[in-house]
Write an enzyme that holds these catalytic residues in place. Structure first.
Site, PDB file in Angstrom:
ATOM      1  N   SER A 156      -3.301  -6.912   0.801  1.00  0.00           N
ATOM      2  CA  SER A 156      -3.982  -6.136   1.837  1.00  0.00           C
ATOM      3  C   SER A 156      -5.074  -5.309   1.183  1.00  0.00           C
ATOM      4  O   SER A 156      -4.982  -4.965  -0.005  1.00  0.00           O
ATOM      5  CB  SER A 156      -2.984  -5.205   2.540  1.00  0.00           C
ATOM      6  OG  SER A 156      -3.642  -4.278   3.381  1.00  0.00           O
ATOM      7  N   TYR A 169       3.051   2.214   1.949  1.00  0.00           N
ATOM      8  CA  TYR A 169       2.427   0.901   2.113  1.00  0.00           C
ATOM      9  C   TYR A 169       1.326   0.708   1.083  1.00  0.00           C
ATOM     10  O   TYR A 169       1.217  -0.355   0.467  1.00  0.00           O
ATOM     11  CB  TYR A 169       1.881   0.755   3.530  1.00  0.00           C
ATOM     12  CG  TYR A 169       1.371  -0.640   3.835  1.00  0.00           C
ATOM     13  CD1 TYR A 169       2.217  -1.748   3.759  1.00  0.00           C
ATOM     14  CD2 TYR A 169       0.046  -0.860   4.204  1.00  0.00           C
ATOM     15  CE1 TYR A 169       1.765  -3.025   4.040  1.00  0.00           C
ATOM     16  CE2 TYR A 169      -0.413  -2.136   4.493  1.00  0.00           C
ATOM     17  CZ  TYR A 169       0.443  -3.215   4.402  1.00  0.00           C
ATOM     18  OH  TYR A 169      -0.014  -4.477   4.668  1.00  0.00           O
TER      19      TYR A 169
END
Length: 274
Positions: A156, A169
């Site tokens: 990501s 995250y």
């Protein structure tokens, strides 16, 4: 052997779209996920061989790898399983959320990669042509004697740039990015390419909804008045990396919608020339 690719996190979103895209292009696929009902639906649609497996369970991953080997092996792996939980600050976040994110995004990636590397190596040997007799003076190139295998980790842009509320995250995806780089170094000299796709704003049916613990109204806000990437957009780029000549390694592909210029800036509204 025909190209056969294992895709984790295949029950929905980018994982399911990736299985569909591979199938469209004639690849054999092995779809791996926790939700067996979703896998059965995907199998009926694509012909994928499906295996129910939680990537955070090391014993289950070992059984999955043995099934992959027993049913035809694999020459490719897409580590797609992952996810985010919460948008809390570092100060207020729950350790259980951070543990879960690391288990899925980092430990799960390692579990699957470690279990399937021997299978991928077997595919490179299975594809090897017969060796010429060196005494006969036959020319041999640097690629003679082996086939190729591919590993692609879906990370990501959250693993490349941090943002408030990213917390666990960000940390997990930075770690997944680092593991990818380490793996590429460790496999240097083997016919196994290691690639990474890092998407930005992608709208799938579950990612943000899960992150926000089922709050549908809040989950819709990041996608308001903007055209985000879709799971199919990411799948086309991801599978495209496998379609390159085998000596071509796309180390890192950063993928964003045109309206998103960074993790901090998304243009909302029509796009128009100035």
């Amino acid at each position: 052997m025909a190209q056969r690719v294992v895709v984790t996190g295949a029950s929905s979103g980018i994982g399911a779209a990736t299985v569909r895209r591979f199938a469209e292009l004639g690849y054999e696929t092995v779809a791996v996920a926790r939700r067996e009902d979703r896998l059965r639906e995907l199998a009926a649609e694509t012909g994928a061989h499906v295996i129910q497996c939680d990537v955070t369970d090391e014993a289950a991953v070992a059984r999955m790898a043995e099934e992959v080997r027993a049913t035809g092996g694999a020459s490719g792996l897409v580590n797609n399983a992952g996810g985010a939980l919460g948008t809390d600050s570092v100060e207020t976040a729950l350790n259980d959320d951070w543990r879960r994110m690391f288990e899925v995004n980092v430990i799960g990636l390692r579990n699957v990669t470690a279990a399937l590397l021997p299978v991928l190596r077997e595919s490179t040997r299975a594809a090897a042509p017969a060796q010429p007799d060196a005494s006969a003076g036959a020319a041999t190139g640097v690629d003679a004697g082996h086939g190729w295998a591919s590993i692609l980790n879906l990370t990501s842009t959250a693993g490349l740039a941090s943002y408030p509320g990213g917390g666990g995250y960000n940390a997990a995806k930075y770690a997944a990015h680092a593991v990818t780089e380490v793996l590429r170094l460790e496999l240097a000299g083997e016919p196994i390419r290691v690639m990474e796709v890092a998407p930005g704003l992608v709208h799938t049916e579950e990612f943000t909804l899960n992150r926000l613990r089922g709050d549908a109204a809040a989950a819709s806000i990041p996608y308001e008045n903007v055209t985000p990437l879709t799971a199919e957009d990411v799948a086309r780029v991801l599978v495209g990396a496998f379609e390159q000549p085998p000596h071509v390694n796309q180390d890192l592909i950063v993928l964003r919608p045109v309206a998103q210029s960074s993790v901090f800036h998304v243009h909302r509204g029509p796009l128009a020339a100035k």
